[in-house]
Write a protein that holds these residues in place. Sequence first.
Motif, PDB file in Angstrom:
ATOM      1  N   ARG A 287      53.304  53.140  -4.145  1.00 49.06           N
ATOM      2  CA  ARG A 287      54.659  53.400  -5.056  1.00 49.06           C
ATOM      3  C   ARG A 287      55.211  54.611  -4.483  1.00 49.06           C
ATOM      4  O   ARG A 287      56.694  54.543  -4.392  1.00 49.06           O
ATOM      5  CB  ARG A 287      54.457  53.366  -6.598  1.00 49.06           C
ATOM      6  CG  ARG A 287      53.846  52.270  -7.133  1.00 49.06           C
ATOM      7  CD  ARG A 287      55.104  51.069  -7.239  1.00 49.06           C
ATOM      8  NE  ARG A 287      56.042  51.613  -8.282  1.00 49.06           N
ATOM      9  CZ  ARG A 287      57.265  51.012  -8.326  1.00 49.06           C
ATOM     10  NH1 ARG A 287      57.636  49.975  -7.515  1.00 49.06           N
ATOM     11  NH2 ARG A 287      58.092  51.557  -9.271  1.00 49.06           N
ATOM     12  N   ARG A 288      54.802  55.632  -4.191  1.00 47.69           N
ATOM     13  CA  ARG A 288      55.166  56.682  -3.826  1.00 47.69           C
ATOM     14  C   ARG A 288      55.813  56.643  -2.525  1.00 47.69           C
ATOM     15  O   ARG A 288      56.787  57.066  -1.936  1.00 47.69           O
ATOM     16  CB  ARG A 288      54.256  57.895  -3.898  1.00 47.69           C
ATOM     17  CG  ARG A 288      53.859  58.394  -5.035  1.00 47.69           C
ATOM     18  CD  ARG A 288      52.641  59.575  -4.915  1.00 47.69           C
ATOM     19  NE  ARG A 288      51.946  59.818  -6.084  1.00 47.69           N
ATOM     20  CZ  ARG A 288      52.441  61.070  -6.765  1.00 47.69           C
ATOM     21  NH1 ARG A 288      53.084  61.891  -6.273  1.00 47.69           N
ATOM     22  NH2 ARG A 288      51.896  61.261  -7.997  1.00 47.69           N
ATOM     23  N   ALA A 289      55.121  56.026  -1.616  1.00 52.09           N
ATOM     24  CA  ALA A 289      55.432  55.721  -0.158  1.00 52.09           C
ATOM     25  C   ALA A 289      56.876  54.951  -0.139  1.00 52.09           C
ATOM     26  O   ALA A 289      57.551  55.459   0.507  1.00 52.09           O
ATOM     27  CB  ALA A 289      54.534  55.040   0.726  1.00 52.09           C
ATOM     28  N   THR A 290      57.012  53.766  -0.774  1.00 57.24           N
ATOM     29  CA  THR A 290      57.955  53.287  -0.888  1.00 57.24           C
ATOM     30  C   THR A 290      59.227  53.949  -1.545  1.00 57.24           C
ATOM     31  O   THR A 290      60.419  53.523  -0.963  1.00 57.24           O
ATOM     32  CB  THR A 290      58.080  51.880  -1.585  1.00 57.24           C
ATOM     33  OG1 THR A 290      57.298  51.836  -2.732  1.00 57.24           O
ATOM     34  CG2 THR A 290      56.890  50.902  -0.668  1.00 57.24           C
ATOM     35  N   ALA A 291      58.788  54.699  -2.502  1.00 58.87           N
ATOM     36  CA  ALA A 291      60.065  55.526  -3.203  1.00 58.87           C
ATOM     37  C   ALA A 291      60.697  56.209  -2.132  1.00 58.87           C
ATOM     38  O   ALA A 291      61.940  56.753  -1.889  1.00 58.87           O
ATOM     39  CB  ALA A 291      59.482  56.176  -4.238  1.00 58.87           C
ATOM     40  N   LEU A 292      59.689  56.922  -1.265  1.00 57.91           N
ATOM     41  CA  LEU A 292      60.375  57.825  -0.083  1.00 57.91           C
ATOM     42  C   LEU A 292      61.168  57.038   0.878  1.00 57.91           C
ATOM     43  O   LEU A 292      62.193  57.616   1.254  1.00 57.91           O
ATOM     44  CB  LEU A 292      59.172  58.467   0.905  1.00 57.91           C
ATOM     45  CG  LEU A 292      58.739  59.583   0.629  1.00 57.91           C
ATOM     46  CD1 LEU A 292      57.626  60.222   1.607  1.00 57.91           C
ATOM     47  CD2 LEU A 292      59.798  60.641   0.880  1.00 57.91           C
ATOM     48  N   LEU A 293      60.603  55.862   1.085  1.00 59.62           N
ATOM     49  CA  LEU A 293      61.535  54.901   2.057  1.00 59.62           C
ATOM     50  C   LEU A 293      62.765  54.418   1.740  1.00 59.62           C
ATOM     51  O   LEU A 293      63.749  54.438   2.404  1.00 59.62           O
ATOM     52  CB  LEU A 293      60.651  53.693   2.501  1.00 59.62           C
ATOM     53  CG  LEU A 293      59.545  54.070   3.332  1.00 59.62           C
ATOM     54  CD1 LEU A 293      58.523  53.148   3.662  1.00 59.62           C
ATOM     55  CD2 LEU A 293      59.931  54.784   4.660  1.00 59.62           C
ATOM     56  N   ARG A 294      62.819  54.312   0.242  1.00 56.17           N
ATOM     57  CA  ARG A 294      63.960  54.130  -0.497  1.00 56.17           C
ATOM     58  C   ARG A 294      64.877  55.112  -0.467  1.00 56.17           C
ATOM     59  O   ARG A 294      66.214  55.100  -0.202  1.00 56.17           O
ATOM     60  CB  ARG A 294      63.929  53.641  -1.780  1.00 56.17           C
ATOM     61  CG  ARG A 294      63.455  52.107  -2.130  1.00 56.17           C
ATOM     62  CD  ARG A 294      63.396  51.748  -3.523  1.00 56.17           C
ATOM     63  NE  ARG A 294      62.405  52.439  -4.323  1.00 56.17           N
ATOM     64  CZ  ARG A 294      61.101  52.001  -4.299  1.00 56.17           C
ATOM     65  NH1 ARG A 294      60.749  51.059  -3.879  1.00 56.17           N
ATOM     66  NH2 ARG A 294      60.199  52.701  -5.090  1.00 56.17           N
ATOM     67  N   GLU A 295      64.533  56.537  -0.617  1.00 60.65           N
ATOM     68  CA  GLU A 295      65.200  57.570  -0.428  1.00 60.65           C
ATOM     69  C   GLU A 295      65.836  57.679   0.964  1.00 60.65           C
ATOM     70  O   GLU A 295      66.948  58.297   1.190  1.00 60.65           O
ATOM     71  CB  GLU A 295      64.421  58.818  -0.945  1.00 60.65           C
ATOM     72  CG  GLU A 295      64.371  59.071  -2.224  1.00 60.65           C
ATOM     73  CD  GLU A 295      63.326  60.571  -2.435  1.00 60.65           C
ATOM     74  OE1 GLU A 295      63.528  61.131  -1.776  1.00 60.65           O
ATOM     75  OE2 GLU A 295      62.784  60.374  -3.590  1.00 60.65           O
ATOM     76  N   ARG A 296      65.071  57.282   2.033  1.00 54.96           N
ATOM     77  CA  ARG A 296      65.647  57.290   3.357  1.00 54.96           C
ATOM     78  C   ARG A 296      66.567  56.246   3.556  1.00 54.96           C
ATOM     79  O   ARG A 296      66.807  56.141   4.750  1.00 54.96           O
ATOM     80  CB  ARG A 296      64.426  57.362   4.282  1.00 54.96           C
ATOM     81  CG  ARG A 296      63.325  58.483   4.021  1.00 54.96           C
ATOM     82  CD  ARG A 296      62.150  58.444   5.056  1.00 54.96           C
ATOM     83  NE  ARG A 296      61.132  59.637   4.897  1.00 54.96           N
ATOM     84  CZ  ARG A 296      59.913  59.666   5.415  1.00 54.96           C
ATOM     85  NH1 ARG A 296      59.595  58.602   6.046  1.00 54.96           N
ATOM     86  NH2 ARG A 296      59.139  60.673   5.087  1.00 54.96           N
TER      87      ARG A 296
END
Lengths: 85, 85
Positions: free
Chosen positions: A62-71
């Motif tokens: 969830r944290r990883a995909t949150a990062l990728l969404r921010e990117r």
Amino acid sequence: MACRAAADDMPDFSVDSPTPVYVRVADWIESRIKSGELKSGARLPPERELASDCGVAYDTIRRATALLRERSLIITVHGRGTYVA
Amino acid sequence: MACRAAADDMPDFSVDSPTPVYVRVADWIESRIKSGELKSGARLPPERELASDCGVAYDTIRRATALLRERSLIITVHGRGTYVA
DNA sequence: GGCGATTTGTACGTATGTATT
DNA sequence: CAATACATACGTACAAATCGC
């Protein structure tokens, strides 16, 4: 299973590193996008599947995909899935 | 304890609402900042203390403070605490 | 500089709710 | 209605940063 093929060259996220696991998972997915292995519009495996495939917790994915969404590299739709932007 | 005083007019986050608890907690803190009750530079209680005071999980407070950081209303320093921006 | 206390950060696991198919 | 998949919420444990002594 869409992700199993990628499991071959999946990094060992269990190795000790100063970089948090969730960042390394995000970077790994980003590299697969940038390399063209994951093309725009492609759907990523379900988060739980990613979690077990990567050997990390659901929270970490969830944290990883949150990062990728921010990117702005991925787009997530509730109830549908996660797609390469 | 800095937060106990505020507990008096603390909303009941357990009531059912379509708005997620973490958003309501963030909105509540924001309203305390906007009203001047929490002034710039003031330190918020530790996240775990906020969690137990609000009767919610640590994870929920983390989401709430993440929201407030996005709104540039607070600043968090690892090992020190969270401060009104 | 070390040591302990405090506080935030990361990671794990699980349960339940909500949206889509 | 059932299956799938993301969202929220809870609880816990340990790591990392800061500060006062």
